[in-house]
Design a protein around this motif. Structure first.
Motif, short mmCIF file in Angstrom:
data_model
loop_
_atom_site.label_atom_id
_atom_site.label_comp_id
_atom_site.label_asym_id
_atom_site.label_seq_id
_atom_site.Cartn_x
_atom_site.Cartn_y
_atom_site.Cartn_z
N LEU A 7 -12.87 125.96 -13.23
CA LEU A 7 -12.44 125.51 -11.91
C LEU A 7 -10.99 125.04 -11.95
CD1 LEU A 7 -13.15 125.05 -8.97
CD2 LEU A 7 -14.15 122.83 -9.62
N LEU A 8 -10.61 124.35 -13.00
CA LEU A 8 -9.22 123.93 -13.18
C LEU A 8 -8.30 125.15 -13.18
CD1 LEU A 8 -7.01 121.83 -13.85
CD2 LEU A 8 -7.64 122.11 -16.24
N ASP A 9 -8.66 126.18 -13.93
CA ASP A 9 -7.85 127.39 -13.99
C ASP A 9 -7.76 128.08 -12.63
OD1 ASP A 9 -7.57 126.87 -16.69
OD2 ASP A 9 -8.92 128.47 -17.35
N LEU A 10 -8.89 128.18 -11.93
CA LEU A 10 -8.90 128.80 -10.61
C LEU A 10 -7.99 128.05 -9.64
CD1 LEU A 10 -12.70 129.62 -10.27
CD2 LEU A 10 -10.84 131.31 -10.20
N ASN A 11 -8.08 126.73 -9.66
CA ASN A 11 -7.24 125.92 -8.76
C ASN A 11 -5.76 126.03 -9.11
OD1 ASN A 11 -8.93 124.66 -6.80
ND2 ASN A 11 -9.87 123.55 -8.48
N ALA A 12 -5.45 126.07 -10.38
CA ALA A 12 -4.05 126.20 -10.80
C ALA A 12 -3.49 127.53 -10.30
CB ALA A 12 -3.93 126.09 -12.31
N VAL A 45 -17.81 113.83 -9.18
CA VAL A 45 -16.77 112.95 -9.70
C VAL A 45 -17.30 111.58 -10.10
CG1 VAL A 45 -14.90 114.12 -8.47
CG2 VAL A 45 -15.94 112.09 -7.47
N GLU A 46 -18.36 111.15 -9.48
CA GLU A 46 -18.91 109.83 -9.80
C GLU A 46 -19.43 109.77 -11.24
OE1 GLU A 46 -19.84 105.92 -9.30
OE2 GLU A 46 -18.80 107.18 -7.87
N ARG A 47 -20.01 110.87 -11.71
CA ARG A 47 -20.64 110.87 -13.03
C ARG A 47 -19.92 111.71 -14.08
NH1 ARG A 47 -23.89 110.50 -9.20
NH2 ARG A 47 -24.63 112.56 -8.76
N GLU A 48 -18.95 112.46 -13.67
CA GLU A 48 -18.27 113.37 -14.60
C GLU A 48 -16.77 113.06 -14.65
OE1 GLU A 48 -19.73 115.57 -16.53
OE2 GLU A 48 -21.74 115.40 -15.66
N PRO A 49 -16.35 112.28 -15.66
CA PRO A 49 -14.93 111.90 -15.75
C PRO A 49 -13.98 113.09 -15.80
CG PRO A 49 -16.24 110.69 -17.35
CD PRO A 49 -17.15 111.69 -16.72
N GLU A 50 -14.39 114.17 -16.44
CA GLU A 50 -13.51 115.33 -16.53
C GLU A 50 -13.30 115.97 -15.16
OE1 GLU A 50 -13.01 119.51 -18.96
OE2 GLU A 50 -14.42 118.03 -19.69
N ILE A 51 -14.34 116.02 -14.36
CA ILE A 51 -14.19 116.57 -13.01
C ILE A 51 -13.36 115.63 -12.15
CG2 ILE A 51 -15.43 117.32 -10.94
CD1 ILE A 51 -17.71 118.21 -12.81
N ARG A 52 -13.54 114.31 -12.33
CA ARG A 52 -12.72 113.34 -11.61
C ARG A 52 -11.25 113.53 -11.98
NH1 ARG A 52 -14.37 108.52 -13.53
NH2 ARG A 52 -16.24 108.64 -12.26
N LEU A 99 -9.84 116.24 -13.08
CA LEU A 99 -9.42 117.52 -12.49
C LEU A 99 -9.01 117.31 -11.05
CD1 LEU A 99 -9.40 120.68 -12.07
CD2 LEU A 99 -11.84 120.46 -11.66
N ASN A 100 -9.85 116.63 -10.29
CA ASN A 100 -9.55 116.38 -8.89
C ASN A 100 -8.30 115.53 -8.73
OD1 ASN A 100 -11.57 117.40 -6.75
ND2 ASN A 100 -12.84 116.88 -8.50
#
Length: 187
Positions: free
Chosen positions: A54-59, A105-112, A114-115
């Motif tokens: 998802l990070l790559d897609l957004n970039a 984002v509440e439970r996943e620091p890496e996704i937080r 990323l956002n």
């Protein structure tokens, strides 16, 4: 292509086809041709693989969008918003996955993270595109101007995704954004 690259390619495809919550490890293994152990070896977990994809897609999307917006000061805001609208419409699956990922984002620091990183990059790019602020401008001004336009962008995306027929046009956004404000007076 390596197992890692195949897994990333598969994760990107699965995210856009199924959404974040619906992608299974079996989907990733079947689509990539890699084995189950490769996910843990290369990424630690399915969620970390999906987050990376998802990070790559957004970039990639951000690079394309902000290249389309350009740094031309003469590009009218109506044209900038028209390009944003076209980009949102052309990338609906990515926007749905992004909004879906917010629930994690509440439970996943890496996704937080990323956002948060994506928001910071978007605020800077939007402050440059619409406010004419460079990276050397006052950080508080970049944050304020960028946040304003980021709020417009994400609100616009929600409207396009949920009720495209009623979503505002580029002309309406610019008209409303430049509308004089009135202040309430107390008697």
């Amino acid at each position: 292509m390596s197992h890692r690259d195949n897994l990333l390619r598969a994760a990107r495809s699965c995210l856009l086809d199924k959404g974040y919550a619906q992608v299974t490890v079996r989907d990733l293994v079947a689509s990539s041709g890699a084995n189950l152990a490769s996910i843990s070896y290369h990424f630690g977990s399915k969620d970390q693989l999906l987050t990376r994809a998802l990070l790559d897609l957004n970039a990639e999307w951000g690079t394309e969008l902000f290249a389309a917006l350009g740094s031309e000061e003469t590009l009218p805001d109506v044209e900038r918003w028209a390009r944003i609208i076209s980009s949102i419409e052309a990338n609906r699956p990515l926007w749905f996955v992004n909004f879906e990922s917010i629930g994690y984002v509440e439970r996943e620091p890496e996704i937080r993270a990323l956002n948060a990183r994506g928001q910071a990059e978007s605020r800077l790019a939007l402050a440059q595109a619409f406010g004419g602020l460079g990276a050397d401008a006052d950080p508080a001004e970049i944050h304020a101007v960028g946040s304003h336009y980021y709020s417009l962008l994400t609100g616009l995306a929600v409207q396009i995704l949920t009720d495209p027929a009623a979503a505002p046009t580029a002309e309406e956004i610019v008209r409303a954004d430049s509308h004089p404000r009135t202040t309430a007076t107390s008697s």
